[in-house]
Design an enzyme around this catalytic site. Structure first.
Site, mmCIF file in Angstrom:
data_model
loop_
_atom_site.group_PDB
_atom_site.id
_atom_site.type_symbol
_atom_site.label_atom_id
_atom_site.label_comp_id
_atom_site.label_asym_id
_atom_site.label_seq_id
_atom_site.Cartn_x
_atom_site.Cartn_y
_atom_site.Cartn_z
ATOM 1 C CE1 TYR A 175 0.474 -0.479 -7.979
ATOM 2 C CE2 TYR A 175 -0.694 0.928 -6.574
ATOM 3 C CZ TYR A 175 -0.040 -0.465 -6.889
ATOM 4 O OH TYR A 175 -0.561 -1.224 -6.054
ATOM 5 C CG ASN A 186 6.082 -9.562 -8.294
ATOM 6 O OD1 ASN A 186 7.045 -10.241 -8.867
ATOM 7 N ND2 ASN A 186 6.563 -8.665 -7.098
ATOM 8 C CB CYS A 221 4.807 -5.579 -6.034
ATOM 9 S SG CYS A 221 4.619 -7.225 -5.109
ATOM 10 C CG HIS A 222 6.948 -5.148 -0.224
ATOM 11 N ND1 HIS A 222 7.636 -5.882 -1.006
ATOM 12 C CD2 HIS A 222 7.872 -4.293 0.816
ATOM 13 C CE1 HIS A 222 9.127 -5.918 -0.207
ATOM 14 N NE2 HIS A 222 8.931 -4.856 0.482
ATOM 15 C CD GLU A 232 11.639 -2.937 2.420
ATOM 16 O OE1 GLU A 232 11.542 -1.828 1.866
ATOM 17 O OE2 GLU A 232 11.374 -3.978 1.786
#
Length: 166
Positions: free
Chosen positions: A102, A125, A133-134, A160
């Site tokens: 953040y 979001n 946002c993950h 990912e």
């Protein structure tokens, strides 16, 4: 505002999708409630279209199955505040397979003292997964929160190839 809603079911998991005439505006959490969209669009007039949102459903399916790294569909982020839209564009700039904090996100959007406001905008979001946002972690490296739940956040980061604390 008109919002066309449909469901995507993939591997026994259901996601609600919502589009406007401008593009995809909402992706609900895995197996989330049918009215979750109301948190983001309480004034919307909705239309249920079981065959709707096919392009978004196909793109999201390809991503969740690991067949693509990008979800390329038109998005409608116009219903957030100017600041939220700035943060959401910052989220879209985080590359697949990487994470940020953040604090770093606040610096990347030239608002280094607005870390809490950035975190709040991330939490607002409406497009889970699509606006990633993950990929945002706490400054100490811990996962932090996620509207979809920490199990989902971990699954997306694992998909990912990201490493994160257990």
């Amino acid at each position: 505002m008109n919002l066309t809603l449909s469901q995507l079911t993939l591997a026994h998991t259901t996601y609600w999708l919502g589009t406007t005439t401008q593009g995809l505006a909402f992706v609900g959490r895995a197996n989330g409630p049918a009215n979750e969209w109301q948190t983001f669009y309480p004034q919307a007039t909705t239309f249920l279209d079981a065959g709707g949102n096919q392009a978004a459903a196909q793109a999201l399916t390809a991503y969740l199955q690991g067949r693509t790294q990008q979800i390329n569909v038109p998005l409608d982020l116009s219903h957030g505040t100017t600041f939220q839209q700035l943060v959401w564009r910052g989220l879209q700039a985080i590359p697949y397979g990487t994470t940020t904090t953040y604090t770093d996100l606040a610096q990347q959007i030239d608002r280094p003292t607005a870390v809490r406001a950035v975190a709040s905008a991330v939490g607002r979001n409406p497009l889970l997964i699509v606006v990633p946002c993950h990929r945002v972690l706490r400054k100490d490296g811990q996962l932090g929160g996620y509207r979809g739940g920490l199990t989902m956040k971990k699954a997306l980061l694992t998909l990912e190839g990201c490493t994160f604390p257990l």
